[in-house]
Scaffold this motif. Sequence first.
Motif, PDB file in Angstrom:
ATOM      1  N   GLU A  76      10.578   3.357   9.373  1.00  0.00           N
ATOM      2  CA  GLU A  76      10.035   3.023   8.053  1.00  0.00           C
ATOM      3  C   GLU A  76       8.846   2.095   8.257  1.00  0.00           C
ATOM      4  N   VAL A  77       7.719   2.460   7.657  1.00  0.00           N
ATOM      5  CA  VAL A  77       6.508   1.636   7.786  1.00  0.00           C
ATOM      6  C   VAL A  77       6.028   1.247   6.394  1.00  0.00           C
ATOM      7  N   TYR A 102       0.748  -4.688  13.932  1.00  0.00           N
ATOM      8  CA  TYR A 102       2.031  -4.123  13.514  1.00  0.00           C
ATOM      9  C   TYR A 102       3.146  -5.124  13.810  1.00  0.00           C
ATOM     10  N   HIS A 103       3.902  -5.440  12.772  1.00  0.00           N
ATOM     11  CA  HIS A 103       5.114  -6.254  12.955  1.00  0.00           C
ATOM     12  C   HIS A 103       6.294  -5.286  13.015  1.00  0.00           C
ATOM     13  N   MET A 104       6.939  -5.198  14.160  1.00  0.00           N
ATOM     14  CA  MET A 104       7.937  -4.142  14.374  1.00  0.00           C
ATOM     15  C   MET A 104       9.307  -4.747  14.650  1.00  0.00           C
ATOM     16  N   THR A 105      10.314  -4.235  13.932  1.00  0.00           N
ATOM     17  CA  THR A 105      11.680  -4.701  14.154  1.00  0.00           C
ATOM     18  C   THR A 105      12.530  -3.504  14.555  1.00  0.00           C
ATOM     19  N   GLY A 106      13.216  -3.630  15.678  1.00  0.00           N
ATOM     20  CA  GLY A 106      13.947  -2.483  16.188  1.00  0.00           C
ATOM     21  C   GLY A 106      15.416  -2.760  16.432  1.00  0.00           C
ATOM     22  N   ILE A 133       0.825  -1.218   0.000  1.00  0.00           N
ATOM     23  CA  ILE A 133       0.000   0.000   0.000  1.00  0.00           C
ATOM     24  C   ILE A 133       0.855   1.261   0.000  1.00  0.00           C
ATOM     25  N   PHE A 134       1.842   1.323   0.903  1.00  0.00           N
ATOM     26  CA  PHE A 134       2.662   2.536   0.982  1.00  0.00           C
ATOM     27  C   PHE A 134       3.943   2.224   1.752  1.00  0.00           C
ATOM     28  N   THR A 135       4.918   3.083   1.560  1.00  0.00           N
ATOM     29  CA  THR A 135       6.068   3.141   2.452  1.00  0.00           C
ATOM     30  C   THR A 135       6.086   4.535   3.048  1.00  0.00           C
ATOM     31  N   TRP A 136       6.247   4.603   4.346  1.00  0.00           N
ATOM     32  CA  TRP A 136       6.271   5.908   5.004  1.00  0.00           C
ATOM     33  C   TRP A 136       7.515   5.989   5.872  1.00  0.00           C
ATOM     34  N   VAL A 146       8.624  -1.299  10.291  1.00  0.00           N
ATOM     35  CA  VAL A 146       7.296  -1.857  10.576  1.00  0.00           C
ATOM     36  C   VAL A 146       6.678  -2.417   9.307  1.00  0.00           C
ATOM     37  N   VAL A 147       6.105  -3.595   9.420  1.00  0.00           N
ATOM     38  CA  VAL A 147       5.216  -4.087   8.378  1.00  0.00           C
ATOM     39  C   VAL A 147       3.810  -4.072   8.971  1.00  0.00           C
TER      40      VAL A 147
END
Lengths: 164, 805, 284
Positions: free
Chosen positions: B367-368, B310-314, B177-180, B331-332
């Motif tokens: 980045e999402v 939200y799948h979040m990698t930090g 859908i998008f990258t933000w 984030v995915v």
Amino acid sequence: MSKKMHIQINVNGKDQEFLAEPRELLIYTLRERLNITGPHIGCETSHCGACTVTIDGKSVKACTMFVAQASGKSITTIEGLGDPDNLHPLQSAFKEHHGLQCGYCTPGMITRASKLLEENPNPTEEEIRFGMAGNICRCTGYQNIVKSIQAAAAEMNAAQEAAE
Amino acid sequence: MKDELDNREERVANLKGMGCSRKRVEDARFTQGKGNYVDDIKLDGMLFGDFVRSPYAHARIKSINTEAALQVPGVLAVLTAADLAPLGLHWMPTLAGDKQMVLADGKVLFQGQEVAFVVAEDRYAAADGIEAVEVEYEELPVIVNPFESLKSDVVLREDLDPKAPGAHGPRKHHNHIFTWEAGDKETTQEVISNAEVVAEESMYYHRTHPCPLETCGCVASMDKVNGKLTLWGTFQAPHAIRTVVSLISGIEEHNIRVISPDIGGGFGNKVGAYPGYVCSVVASIVTGKPVKWIEDRMDNLMTTAFARDYHMTGKISATKEGKITGLHCQVVADHGGFDACADPTKFPAGFMNICTGSYDIPTAYLEVDGVYTNKAPGGVSYRCSFRVTEAVYFIERMIEVLAIKLNMDAAELRRINFIKKEQFPYKAALGWEYDSGDYHTAWDKALKTVDYEGLRKEQAERVEAFKRGETRKIMGIGLSFFTEIVGAGPVKNCDILGLGMFDSCEIRIHPTGSAIARLGTISQGQGHATTFAQILASEIGLPADSITIEEGDTDTAPYGLGTYGSRSTPVAGAATAMAGRKIRAKAQMIAAYLLEVHDNDVEFDVDRFVVKGAPERFKTMKEIAFAAYNQAIPGLEPGLEAVSYYDPPNMTYPFGAYVCVMDIDVDTGVPEIRRFYALDDCGTRINPMIIEGQVHGGLTEALAVALGQEIAYDDMGNVKTGTLMDFFLPTAWEVPNYETDFTVTPSPHHPIGAKGVGESPHVGGVPCFSNAVQDAFRPFGNTHTNMPHDHWRIWRTANELGLHS
Amino acid sequence: MIPAAFEYHRPKDMAGVLAVLEEHGDDARVMAGGHSLIPMMKLRMADVPHLIDLQDVGGLSDIDVQSDTIRIGALVTQHDIITNDALTAVAPILREAALQIADPQVRYMGTVGGNVANGDPGNDMPGLMQCLDASFTLVGPNGERTVAAREFYEAAYMTAREDDEVLTAVVIPVPSGGYAYEKQKRKIGDYATAAAAVQLIKQGDTCVHAAIAMTNLSDTPIFSEDAGAALIGTSLDDAALKAAVAAMLNDIDPTEDNRGPIAFKKHVAGVILRRAIERAWSRA
């Protein structure tokens, strides 16, 4: 559609007679047929208690009873607990102790609490939490509901003592 | 002198203004069963509409046969996409710049999707009609995982040109859908790769749902005689709904009246526009009769407004001493079949870029990627500002993970990285300017109150006792320090569908000194009728009990963007104060005229204007109100009214410090909350009783989300948690008592310094409960485990750590 | 959630009930409190063209405590059980279990008869009745017969009751010794993740009788004779407890659901059973 039945119920002291399909759920009878909209619909599977009314001395979830089952019985809803000039102590206590927010669960909550206090006029906090566990509130976190019920119990007991 | 002082205190008390625990004016009707919720509305000849819904998560619709349904007694019409298409209403725009099917147009993309709308004389006939609609489906491959979706050949959205950019820029894949992005990618990567210490973690913030006790619904009534449409509904943003209805239906906005009656909880669920609203309006236009649509609980959980997913990698970097140097977050985001997230237009991932939290982090990058899957659309902010719960969970987990890596106490790690009091206003690495804060004071107060050191000592002893086999219960200390970003927001960067996110208040003072104020927001339990009157009481010197607050009727209330994201107090509350000040300014001129002095020679004192230096010469606001209507004052119009549209210069940044003490039975996975302490700083406190109630409620919703509440799907896209048996809403039995506390750091840019509080406890509570679970297992080697921490998942953690052998 | 239309029957006596059952066969179902059936009808997962409400049938609402046996009518509710002191005095496990079923409102309506007759593996009373070696009284066109609770359950919603029969009472031999009903659930109103009913008799330091059943760990309640046998003759030392748990784990066959995967359920079953046995023993 099935054959309509003759139904006779007493709601908040008033006799009601009408024809209804047996599958009509009591909650809709109250809300839509009789315009008694205090009891609400929250889950429809008997988990949330927003539809709680008192039927022949029992706290009942009106979403899980057909009007046909209720025929011949006496029903009390929040509207039958008190009136503006003569509030039930629970109605005042819920306001005084901020025992409600959106108000949607409140009629069922107070109706259930009235029965709880009838059966157990001096409940402990644990007994209140256990006795109210059939009513879900999404807003208050219950802490002030417990407080409200405790306060109402104290007031009702004091009034009882004064009367004796 | 003493008498005068007492008298002044009495006058202040009489106003029931800001700072007092005024009892709620809403409660009389709610406690007597006299609320007026949308399903209580009953109009002459009213019809009922309900949906045929898809049993499949992804399928092509081969045919829809409505013949048998139309034969069902009482069924009047069955609408399908084919009926809506000539009107251009078979699709509708979403708040996120995407579009969504109103009724299935050739295919379905999630289980429960709306396929046809049956309109009947009553609920019973509608239900029978739904049973009789025959739909032939051809099942298609189902994708419920966003990572798989980005690799799949299966095209979910066949209506979109795979090469064309979406509403938020280029798309990488037909299911993308998008990258933000926010922050400085290269510098952040460089800082992290050169850092002394780096902690990394991947976490999944599961899909859940706001699930207010009242589901969504509406009554649409098209008056063909006058050409007016009235729409009652569970709308958190009635004015925006009116504009949307006008734009998509072509009915002029002045001919549409939207009314939000009493709302049985919202929590984000009632922000969006749903197919039920559109179909009800169309059905009312077609039949010429009022049409009611009310979701049942399964519809609600399956179709309207999920949250999170939200799948979040930090990656977080620090010096050996624990000073954080950089943060990287990827984030995915699983948005389901349509991107219907309720975020300000320029923020497709909401305010996820508040993910640097309460810490002075010099460099950061976010980045999402938004992705389509065969799940329900939504992505609303469930009791939080836009995606702030995700952001705060992320940073509060990363801090814990870093503390483990550094072998440092997590409370101390927070302390040495907090933004300092003197750094405010603080410009964060990801762009926000925090208005005010005093984090160290709040943190120290919290830790001291709970005897943090004592708790750590007790925990260490418990670990030893467990290892000796003397107990099977371990103990966790959950910490969380959060900063929210609420009060969207400045019109220059926040809008919804092009509508700037200001808010409004209009006040009319009546001749006898009472008033009505109308706002662009709408209460769903927050008690606006009580608290906004308190703001006004303090501002204009009339008792709160003499002020009616009205919201939710677009024909009478000034335009506003509604209530969500804790924006009512920061934005509409400010508008209220500003409108009040306009009233006061005019009142000052009237008072001066009546007292026969210059305007500048009178000053406001609680409930009156007094002549400076001559306190015995005064005019009360009540007297001034009457004068406004009965005196011809040179140079002044009669009357006493004001309106304010407030565009906030900045967001507000409430914060708080939470501590949870939890015992966990490692054999059953059952957690028991022993203690929960919540310190909230929401700036100026308008009504402490209501604030405390909001904190209790928000924490309870946090408990639910952290400990079990989820919308779970199986591989076929079937919702596994469709009723309240499986979707966890805690009862009084599962909920502890909370200890509440506060500090006060007013917002410097808000007229009364208030920051908003309704969502803070949820935002800060989720990581606190989760951290307590994780902390219990930390001494046994746990770094991170995903929520929800229900019994079996807690048990699994214990099992994987070898605590059962 | 609106159920399909149905004909409603409220006979005054059992003959009337049987007549409707005979006339409509599979199309008719009896209902007591309705708190299992009505949600299924509302979700349109149960199709009941003829609904027979038992509430007016006499003689089904009594709790009769005799010296050897307890007879509980099918329409006795969980609330009735909780508040009946005479019953609690002789068989306290019934109250302990009933308090762990559903929530207060549901307990006013939920009946013993409905709970045991329905065959829902999530219901608590069937396992409890197996533990207590209760028998069920069934009335049908050919008269009355009795089926032991331990023989009654065949599969989920499949029982020894014929379609034209009505379960009218539960008869329980008065239990003695120590008892416990232990249940793990996710929240009030949930079915068990695992639940155990245990009755033990202690003579000196030795266990001379043990009856153990568990709930929601198979498609029927599980009465484990081997689990009980593992305790008899022992002083409930660790080895005996382990053997009882092992025997039970051998008999159950849980499936994965939202409460968790099979390995978790088996583990929790063992933990809950052990706790129930220990608590029962402490009361024996």
